[in-house]
Design a protein around this motif. Structure first.
Motif, short mmCIF file in Angstrom:
data_model
loop_
_atom_site.label_atom_id
_atom_site.label_comp_id
_atom_site.label_asym_id
_atom_site.label_seq_id
_atom_site.Cartn_x
_atom_site.Cartn_y
_atom_site.Cartn_z
N SER A 127 0.83 -1.20 0.00
CA SER A 127 0.00 0.00 0.00
C SER A 127 0.87 1.26 0.00
O SER A 127 2.03 1.23 0.43
CB SER A 127 -0.88 0.00 1.25
N ARG A 128 0.31 2.36 -0.50
CA ARG A 128 0.98 3.65 -0.34
C ARG A 128 0.96 4.01 1.14
O ARG A 128 0.10 3.55 1.89
CB ARG A 128 0.27 4.74 -1.14
N ASP A 129 1.87 4.85 1.53
CA ASP A 129 1.88 5.28 2.92
C ASP A 129 0.81 6.34 3.15
O ASP A 129 0.21 6.84 2.22
CB ASP A 129 3.25 5.87 3.28
N GLY A 130 0.62 6.67 4.39
CA GLY A 130 -0.27 7.77 4.74
C GLY A 130 -1.69 7.31 4.91
O GLY A 130 -1.95 6.16 5.27
N LYS A 157 -6.28 0.12 2.46
CA LYS A 157 -6.24 -0.86 3.54
C LYS A 157 -6.99 -2.12 3.10
O LYS A 157 -8.00 -2.04 2.41
CB LYS A 157 -6.93 -0.29 4.79
N GLN A 158 -6.46 -3.24 3.57
CA GLN A 158 -7.10 -4.51 3.17
C GLN A 158 -7.70 -5.18 4.37
O GLN A 158 -7.18 -6.18 4.85
CB GLN A 158 -6.07 -5.45 2.57
N TYR A 159 -8.81 -4.66 4.87
CA TYR A 159 -9.41 -5.27 6.05
C TYR A 159 -10.16 -6.55 5.70
O TYR A 159 -10.07 -7.55 6.39
CB TYR A 159 -10.37 -4.29 6.72
N LEU A 160 -10.91 -6.52 4.62
CA LEU A 160 -11.77 -7.66 4.30
C LEU A 160 -10.94 -8.83 3.77
O LEU A 160 -9.96 -8.64 3.06
CB LEU A 160 -12.80 -7.26 3.25
N ASP A 161 -11.37 -10.04 4.12
CA ASP A 161 -10.71 -11.24 3.58
C ASP A 161 -11.13 -11.46 2.13
O ASP A 161 -10.35 -11.88 1.31
CB ASP A 161 -11.13 -12.49 4.37
N GLU A 162 -12.41 -11.22 1.89
CA GLU A 162 -12.97 -11.59 0.60
C GLU A 162 -14.04 -10.61 0.18
O GLU A 162 -14.80 -10.11 1.01
CB GLU A 162 -13.66 -12.96 0.75
N ILE A 163 -14.09 -10.33 -1.12
CA ILE A 163 -15.17 -9.53 -1.69
C ILE A 163 -15.79 -10.35 -2.79
O ILE A 163 -15.09 -10.85 -3.67
CB ILE A 163 -14.64 -8.21 -2.31
N ARG A 164 -17.10 -10.53 -2.72
CA ARG A 164 -17.76 -11.28 -3.80
C ARG A 164 -18.75 -10.37 -4.49
O ARG A 164 -19.63 -9.79 -3.85
CB ARG A 164 -18.54 -12.45 -3.23
N PHE A 165 -18.60 -10.24 -5.78
CA PHE A 165 -19.55 -9.46 -6.57
C PHE A 165 -20.59 -10.42 -7.12
O PHE A 165 -20.26 -11.38 -7.80
CB PHE A 165 -18.84 -8.73 -7.69
N VAL A 166 -21.85 -10.15 -6.78
CA VAL A 166 -22.93 -11.02 -7.21
C VAL A 166 -23.80 -10.27 -8.21
O VAL A 166 -24.37 -9.23 -7.86
CB VAL A 166 -23.79 -11.44 -6.00
N PRO A 167 -23.90 -10.75 -9.44
CA PRO A 167 -24.73 -10.04 -10.41
C PRO A 167 -26.21 -10.24 -10.12
O PRO A 167 -26.67 -11.37 -9.98
CB PRO A 167 -24.35 -10.67 -11.74
N VAL A 168 -26.94 -9.14 -9.97
CA VAL A 168 -28.39 -9.18 -9.78
C VAL A 168 -28.99 -8.20 -10.78
O VAL A 168 -29.23 -7.04 -10.45
CB VAL A 168 -28.79 -8.79 -8.34
#
Lengths: 510, 313, 287
Positions: free
Chosen positions: A206-209, A219-230
């Protein structure tokens, strides 16, 4: 800044007051999107959806900060621009890794930019002025232009038809088959029409600051992101009410009340963009500027917006190409924009143009976006009142995107756009995009605007462009509208944005 | 006998060839452009033309037909323009929800239809019979998508018992996926139960008047046994035929239902492929569905032939 | 097949016999009311069907607007009446169109031995496609207009009618008086029209009624999927599809047209059942 205050105000108003706990790592979110993206190669498409999903996977040299200024992302710093505005020397960050574990260097950047200039719609636009892209050393890239071109950095920053950086060995792929980027999340699995699964990229640098819009630290807080097409908007509304998703994109604004009573909270992005009636200046009725002026007078934006968005809470009757709060905002030239329409003036203009009512005005629209179709219906009634014979051509989106490229098939087509950070990227500014607005006046004002490197002077030079748009009516801007999304109460750190992103987001109590 | 089989086989091949041609013609006269859809709103005409060439959408229609038939013979349904995967694998992935949706709907429909139909026939002319007949007809008059919407509204949105749409996320267990089929199967099953109910009733009426049922009755068997053991057993063949017929109808119903419930099945795949102008997928899906139908019919014919050699084709 | 047993069934007699069956009578009555409402729409309707009034959008049912107003402030009752015109005409036109194709194909394959195999195979091929799927593909190919929806659904339902006609024709062809006519040198077209066609009308009528019902449902389905008739033409299907997004705010927009579909289709089924019982004594036992 004012715009941001607005965003913040709407945001703060809608969300229950929560204690801003320290973000925790972990968690999986489901994000409902408007459909299946046609590709995971953001160079190959200008669709917003492609940008929304892939911006988590790939990164560009530059991006936009919270005030829509250009800020470095994979570049270490802003470029050094030569005095004549023809050479951009871009320092690269070091130690950036691709998802396949290899290091990013200038060879990758040069190969990626070359692919961009060959494959991407916006890249081809830039290719017309770019003379060369080369790498003086492993961590520097130099772009040489044939003539000064101010929109270059904005083009490099945009996330659709995007100048993403990929490993040089993949740059020969067309279509792209290895989805390897440098972004905070990487592709794990994709089942078309079911989900796109992204997981945290542990070697992300990541960039600083602090985070700043799309720029700054990610920031990478989440473990996983799932995009669900609806794809069905009503199904998205139902999913939001039932609390099935952590984030639901692009909801009909009229479902605001229903969403509010449900398990996810509504989020309004105000203003999101502008619906527009694009005129076919090349062929047919609208090749005559007098007819276009008559349409401009006949349309009643207030009723059109009301029918499309239900309540003035969700739209603004505004003729300026950029609303207040944007540095591009100006009222110059907007006098012909009449909120209630001027049927008499339109009828007079029409008579002057010698229109006899035999040839119908063909409005091409689709129900992909319900508000397009509603505005078309209201517009048709006002145009009829002014003396036009009107034909609504309601087709599927696929047919619309095809038919609008054929000037023989339509007089007006309806679309919309978010407020792009760089005005010259707007559709009508291109001579070749459907509508085909070409005139000496346009070229004079636009060339001056594009060649000027000084941001302050560019703001001044924008006013004559807007004046030209109102005088020559290549398109009718209906107004400003807000976008509605929904967000789970425990999902934090998501900034309302035209292309929502999910680095920096975290789940509370996780 | 052998001649019959050969005749029938030849007929099937002709039908398949016709199916293949019909599909190709329909798909290719369709206006709209997959290249334009893929490239997004700001693409130029030149970009679109270039992509068309790459996707093999150029060339004369005869050339395209030739290519398509050759590929088909090789068992290649082509590459989806939009999904970036072979049509066969796209179809294979979507088969599960469609298959189970059809099976569950059929089970629900049968569970409702058999008892109601039998009881109706047995109590012919009674209030129950009339009510059941009317309700069955009423069920057959309700658009299945409308019923689906009401079910979503009530069970998923208001009560929150089910997800409103979809088929579970990544790694969803089999049971979790099947749970997503409850509402759609209910919507489809209720609507299709009508046909089976009415056929069951008719078939039962047929046999209830037959001699052996009367004989069984006169022997002093309990009514219950007469109806279920003797009558129903004999009515089973026509009833099974209708259930089979309903299964074919359900594939049609699944198209709309899958769309309402956002199920990633074959039906919704075709609908979205039509909207995206994904020619190879439309072609492939129509071909596979129609092909299966033709094949199943052929097998049934052969079975009839085996049972009753007098049948000739 | 059974229709042959009473080939000279006169129309008025049939109607009165039909009215003798209470359920069928109810069906006929409902259909007459709906048809009258559709025909008299311009007289009955309190407003113009396209009259917008953005200010009074989504108003609930009241005396001014019996069934409320829709998203553009149009009177739902008025649009229902005009929608009845389109929905009924589409259904009826589908029956006519499908009958024409069905009769031609059915007569050809049933009467002329040489044509039987190819035409039957064509019918088989068309029947292999699930009907909604074929209709979607056809409408997408032809363009989404009311006319093309009729053509598409006509093509979809024609094979069923063709089968009915073929089956009847096969039997009729072998009847002694038809064979006699042929032997006497009566021209084939005359035989087809005078003897064959006349005798297939009864099964056609029964099937046609059910196809009418199916066509109304199918049109609504196509409109719902967004691949049907242009949404600015009011049909019950397009009204539901527009009203769907206002399901909780303004349920009346989709409830009333939905109810209209159910009632009309139910009435058609009642009539179809009655007809079948009358014309097909073997089945009269009660399917």
């Amino acid at each position: 800044m004012k715009r941001l205050m607005q965003i913040f105000a709407s945001f703060a108003m809608l969300l229950p007051v929560v204690a801003w706990a320290e973000p925790q790592k972990g968690g999986v979110i489901d994000v409902a999107t408007i459909g299946e993206p046609p590709t995971l190669d953001p160079m190959a498409s200008t669709a917003d959806l492609v940008g929304i999903v892939t911006q988590n996977i790939y990164e560009t040299l530059y991006t936009f900060d919270k005030d829509w200024g250009v800020t470095p992302l994979l570049a270490a710093d802003m470029p050094k621009v030569s005095g004549d505005g023809l050479t951009y020397t871009i320092p690269l960050r070091t130690g950036v890794k691709f998802h396949d574990g290899s290091d990013m260097d200038s060879a990758d950047v040069v190969a990626s930019l070359q692919r961009w200039m060959k494959v991407a719609t916006r890249g081809k636009q830039a290719a017309e002025v770019i003379k060369a892209v080369d790498a003086p050393d492993a961590n520097t890239v130099k772009i040489t232009l044939g003539k000064p071109f101010a929109p270059l950095l904005s083009l490099l920053s945009l996330n659709n038809a995007a100048a993403i950086i990929i490993p040089s060995e993949n740059a020969g792929q067309d279509p792209l088959t290895s989805f390897v980027g440098t972004g905070p999340y990487m592709l794990k699995d994709r089942k078309p029409d079911q989900f796109i699964q992204l997981v945290r990229f542990d070697a992300y640098k990541s960039r600083d600051g602090e985070p700043n819009g799309y720029g700054g630290a990610r920031k990478q807080y989440l473990d996983e992101i799932r995009f669900v097409p609806v794809p069905d908007p009503n199904t998205r509304v139902e999913g939001a009410v039932a609390g099935q998703f952590a984030y639901v994109d692009s909801l009909p604004v009229e479902s605001f009340a229903k969403i509010s009573s449900g398990k996810t909270k509504p989020v309004i992005l105000k203003p999101f963009g502008w619906p527009v009636f694009v005129m076919n200046t090349k062929q047919g009725l609208n090749a005559d500027i007098r007819i276009r002026k008559a349409i401009q007078a006949a349309l009643a934006p207030n009723d059109m917006l009301l029918a499309a968005f239900g309540s003035p809470d969700f739209f603004a009757v505004d003729g300026a190409m950029y609303p207040q709060g944007y540095k591009w905002h100006t009222e110059t030239g907007t006098e012909p924009y009449k909120p209630e329409g001027d049927t008499e003036a339109a009828a007079a203009l029409l008579k002057e143009a010698g229109y006899d009512g035999s040839k119908p005005l063909r409005i091409l629209t689709s129900r992909q976006y319900e508000f397009h179709y509603k505005m078309a219906q209201v517009a048709a009634e006002y145009l009829k009142a002014a003396g036009f014979k009107v034909e609504l051509d309601v087709v599927e989106w696929a047919t619309l995107t095809k038919n609008r490229t054929d000037p023989a098939l339509w007089d007006i087509y309806i679309t919309h756009s978010p407020f792009l950070p760089e005005p010259s990227l707007t559709g009508i500014m291109s001579d070749t995009s459907p509508g085909w607005w070409v005139s000496d006046r346009k070229h004079k004002v636009l060339d001056a605007f594009n060649a000027e490197p000084d941001p302050a002077k560019r703001v001044e030079l924008w006013a004559p462009v807007q004046q030209a748009i109102y005088d020559e009516v290549p398109a009718f801007k209906v107004g400003d509208f807000n976008a509605l999304a929904a967000q789970a109460p425990n999902l934090q750190g998501v900034t309302p944005a035209p292309w929502p992103y999910f680095w920096n987001a975290y789940l509370e109590g996780k | 006998m052998l001649r019959s089989i050969l005749n029938r086989l030849l007929g099937m091949i002709v039908v398949m060839a016709l199916v293949v041609t019909i599909v190709f013609v329909i798909v290719r006269v369709t206006p709209g452009d997959p290249a334009a859809v893929m490239l997004g709103p700001d693409a130029s005409a030149a970009d679109i033309a270039a992509l068309r060439t790459k996707l093999g959408l150029d060339g004369s229609i005869v050339e395209q037909f030739g290519r398509y038939v050759l590929d088909l013979i090789k068992g290649d349904l082509g590459q989806s323009i939009f999904l970036g995967e072979p049509v066969t694998s796209a179809l294979a992935q979507r088969a599960e929800p469609t298959f189970f949706l059809t099976v569950f709907s059929l089970i629900i429909a049968t569970l409702i239809a058999l008892p109601v139909g039998i009881l109706s026939a047995y109590t012919r002319g009674s209030i129950f019979d009339q009510a059941a007949t009317t309700v069955a007809m009423f069920a057959a008059s309700v658009p299945s998508f409308w019923l689906g919407l009401l079910l979503i509204q009530f069970f998923a949105v208001r009560l929150g018992w089910f997800d409103t749409s979809g088929y579970g996320g990544p790694g969803a267990s089999f049971a979790d996926r099947l749970a997503h089929l409850v509402l759609p199967a209910l919507a489809l099953g209720l609507v299709s139960s009508a046909l089976i109910t009415r056929f069951t009733r008719a078939a039962m009426l047929d046999v209830l008047n037959d001699d052996y049922v009367r004989t069984a009755r006169s022997k002093g068997m309990s009514e219950w046994r007469v109806v279920l053991k003797h009558a129903f057993k004999n009515a089973l063949i026509p009833i099974l035929t209708v259930i089979g017929l309903t299964a074919a109808l359900l594939v049609s119903g699944a198209v709309v239902t899958e769309t309402v419930f956002g199920l990633p099945g074959v039906g919704s795949l075709v609908v979205s492929a039509v909207l995206r102008r994904d020619y190879p997928v439309i072609q492939g899906a129509l071909l596979v569905i129609a092909g299966l139908y033709v094949l199943v019919n052929f097998v049934i014919d052969m079975l009839y032939l085996a049972v009753d050699p007098r049948v000739r084709y | 097949m059974a229709a042959i047993s009473n080939p000279q069934l006169a129309e008025p007699a049939m109607l009165s016999r039909l009215m003798g069956r209470p359920t069928a009578a109810v069906g006929v009555l409902i259909l007459i009311i709906i048809a009258l409402a559709a025909i008299l729409a311009p007289v009955i309707a309190p407003y113009a069907p396209t009259k917008l009034s953005i200010a009074s959008r989504l108003h609930p049912p009241s005396f001014a607007h019996l069934f409320g107003t829709d998203d553009l402030g149009r009177d739902v009752f008025t649009r229902m009446l005009y929608a009845a015109r389109t929905s009924l005409s589409v259904g009826f036109a589908v029956v006519i169109f499908a009958s024409i194709i069905g009769i031609v194909l059915g007569l050809a394959s049933g009467f002329f031995r040489k044509l039987d195999a190819p035409v039957s195979r064509l019918i088989d091929a068309m029947m292999a496609f699930p009907d909604i799927l074929l209709a979607i593909a056809l409408v997408a190919a032809l363009g989404a207009t009311a006319f093309n929806v009729v053509v598409a659904l006509g093509i979809v339902y024609a094979p069923r009618l063709a089968r009915v006609v073929r089956a009847s024709t096969l039997v009729i062809r072998e009847l002694p008086y038809v064979e006699a006519a042929r032997a006497l040198g009566v021209p084939t077209p005359t035989i087809l029209v005078r003897h064959v066609l006349r005798n297939v009308t009864s099964p056609l009528l029964v099937q046609g009624t059910f196809i009418f019902a199916n066509a109304i449902l199918a049109e609504a389905g196509l409109s719902f999927l967004g691949v049907g008739i242009s949404p600015d033409i009011p049909t019950w299907g397009t009204m539901i599809s527009v009203g769907r997004q206002y399901m909780d705010q303004a349920g009346w927009i989709m409830m009333f047209p939905g109810a209209a579909i159910v009632i009309t289709v139910l009435a058609l089924q009642l009539v179809g059942d009655g007809l079948r019982d009358l014309l097909d004594p073997r089945l009269a036992k009660d399917i």
